[in-house]
Scaffold this active site. Sequence first.
Site, PDB file in Angstrom:
ATOM      1  N   LEU A  75     -13.135 -10.889 -17.115  1.00 15.61           N
ATOM      2  CA  LEU A  75     -11.969 -11.124 -16.254  1.00 15.61           C
ATOM      3  C   LEU A  75     -12.397 -10.853 -14.820  1.00 15.61           C
ATOM      4  O   LEU A  75     -13.096  -9.869 -14.554  1.00 15.61           O
ATOM      5  CB  LEU A  75     -10.827 -10.177 -16.668  1.00 15.61           C
ATOM      6  CG  LEU A  75      -9.594 -10.077 -15.775  1.00 15.61           C
ATOM      7  CD1 LEU A  75      -8.899 -11.426 -15.649  1.00 15.61           C
ATOM      8  CD2 LEU A  75      -8.607  -9.062 -16.352  1.00 15.61           C
TER       9      LEU A  75
ATOM     10  N   HIS B  40       4.926   2.470  -4.231  1.00 12.44           N
ATOM     11  CA  HIS B  40       3.528   1.999  -4.225  1.00 12.44           C
ATOM     12  C   HIS B  40       2.755   2.611  -5.398  1.00 12.44           C
ATOM     13  O   HIS B  40       1.924   1.946  -6.012  1.00 12.44           O
ATOM     14  CB  HIS B  40       2.858   2.326  -2.893  1.00 12.44           C
ATOM     15  CG  HIS B  40       3.449   1.581  -1.729  1.00 12.44           C
ATOM     16  ND1 HIS B  40       3.721   0.231  -1.783  1.00 12.44           N
ATOM     17  CD2 HIS B  40       3.824   1.984  -0.488  1.00 12.44           C
ATOM     18  CE1 HIS B  40       4.235  -0.160  -0.619  1.00 12.44           C
ATOM     19  NE2 HIS B  40       4.319   0.885   0.161  1.00 12.44           N
TER      20      HIS B  40
ATOM     21  N   ASP C  67       5.475  -7.824  -4.289  1.00  9.67           N
ATOM     22  CA  ASP C  67       6.469  -7.371  -3.309  1.00  9.67           C
ATOM     23  C   ASP C  67       7.579  -6.589  -4.009  1.00  9.67           C
ATOM     24  O   ASP C  67       7.873  -6.825  -5.182  1.00  9.67           O
ATOM     25  CB  ASP C  67       7.048  -8.603  -2.591  1.00  9.67           C
ATOM     26  CG  ASP C  67       7.715  -8.226  -1.278  1.00  9.67           C
ATOM     27  OD1 ASP C  67       7.615  -7.054  -0.860  1.00  9.67           O
ATOM     28  OD2 ASP C  67       8.345  -9.109  -0.671  1.00  9.67           O
TER      29      ASP C  67
HETATM   30  C1  FPP Z   1       4.807  -4.871  -0.966  1.00  4.48           C
HETATM   31  O1  FPP Z   1       5.947  -4.100  -1.232  1.00  4.48           O
HETATM   32  C2  FPP Z   1       3.622  -4.179  -1.429  1.00  4.48           C
HETATM   33  C3  FPP Z   1       2.585  -3.777  -0.656  1.00  4.48           C
HETATM   34  C4  FPP Z   1       2.535  -4.016   0.808  1.00  4.48           C
HETATM   35  C5  FPP Z   1       1.450  -3.031  -1.198  1.00  4.48           C
HETATM   36  C6  FPP Z   1       1.002  -3.424  -2.582  1.00  4.48           C
HETATM   37  C7  FPP Z   1       0.101  -2.370  -3.040  1.00  4.48           C
HETATM   38  C8  FPP Z   1       0.058  -1.858  -4.293  1.00  4.48           C
HETATM   39  C9  FPP Z   1       0.827  -2.378  -5.423  1.00  4.48           C
HETATM   40  C10 FPP Z   1      -0.811  -0.692  -4.560  1.00  4.48           C
HETATM   41  C11 FPP Z   1      -2.271  -0.850  -4.341  1.00  4.48           C
HETATM   42  C12 FPP Z   1      -2.904  -1.934  -5.134  1.00  4.48           C
HETATM   43  C13 FPP Z   1      -4.070  -1.851  -5.802  1.00  4.48           C
HETATM   44  C14 FPP Z   1      -4.710  -3.112  -6.230  1.00  4.48           C
HETATM   45  C15 FPP Z   1      -4.725  -0.591  -6.132  1.00  4.48           C
HETATM   46  P1  FPP Z   1       6.834  -3.622  -0.002  1.00  4.48           P
HETATM   47  O2  FPP Z   1       6.376  -2.268   0.390  1.00  4.48           O
HETATM   48  O3  FPP Z   1       6.799  -4.641   1.078  1.00  4.48           O
HETATM   49  O4  FPP Z   1       8.233  -3.563  -0.674  1.00  4.48           O
HETATM   50  P2  FPP Z   1       9.649  -3.870   0.023  1.00  4.48           P
HETATM   51  O5  FPP Z   1       9.617  -5.312   0.447  1.00  4.48           O
HETATM   52  O6  FPP Z   1      10.620  -3.633  -1.070  1.00  4.48           O
HETATM   53  O7  FPP Z   1       9.793  -2.923   1.174  1.00  4.48           O
END
Ligand code: FPP
Length: 256
Positions: free
Chosen positions: A139, A45, A28
């Site tokens: 892994l 992201h 997050d």
């Molecule tokens: C939460 O941060 C994150 C996500 C909803 C997406 C996580 C995805 C990635 C790290 C990229 C793709 C992953 C792989 C495995 C290729 P948020 O957007 O909710 O952040 P915020 O709470 O600060 O708004």
Amino acid sequence: MLAQSKQTVSRSPRDEDKRPQHIAVIMDGNGRWARQRGLPRVAGHRRGVEAVKKMVGDCGERNIPYLTLFAFSSENWNRPSTEVKLLIELLYSTLENELLKMHEHAIRLRVIGDLGRFPKRLQKKIADAEALTKDNTALNVTIAINYGGRWDMTQACQSIAKEVERGTVQADAVDAELIENHLATSDLPEPDLFIRTGGEKRISNFLLWQLAYTELFFTDVYWPDFDGDCLDQALDYFAGRERRFGQTSEQVTGVA
Ligand code: FPP
């Protein structure tokens, strides 16, 4: 994929014994990381993907055999459509760009979740990636997409109910082990350590059944900034926990 990182914390043999076998992560804080820098959320992201690659390498270096990452929740469809599209595209391009490197490093990739809602070409990419890496053992990386703990328990119940209907399973034979065998994580051990970045202290419908006895580690660090030192902090926290699984401390330690 396996970026070299400096390991700043040296670990004693005792620490080795108390190393988690399976780490599950809610990544997050990508959006806030970007906002802090005046960048669009998508930039967060993209940096999040870099942190994923680093985390895979860091787990490999620390001999942690199972890593499960929550990349897209059932609820993430409610985000603006441009962000949803970008996340799907990032998943696709990461698989495309990293798969062979993962395979070279003997990493097995699994993807769990309700995949039917994703574009067919992503579903195919996932199926191909899982097939290519299925015999790898160094892994185990599992990516949860369109995943939710409630969805997982529901699909397990439906599948068991069908077996009961067919008469291949007796209703009285439905127990915890049978339910576990029908969850999307059936061939993974339960997570020992759960990490959530970004400051929130919630499970957010992640592995609801599987986290029953997992040690929970929360950090304010945003996911794109999560590095080997942060992982070592989580591992130190884990090493200091006494896992009792319902027993008393005296039973676990053998000290009266
Ligand atoms: C939460 O941060 C994150 C996500 C909803 C997406 C996580 C995805 C990635 C790290 C990229 C793709 C992953 C792989 C495995 C290729 P948020 O957007 O909710 O952040 P915020 O709470 O600060 O708004």
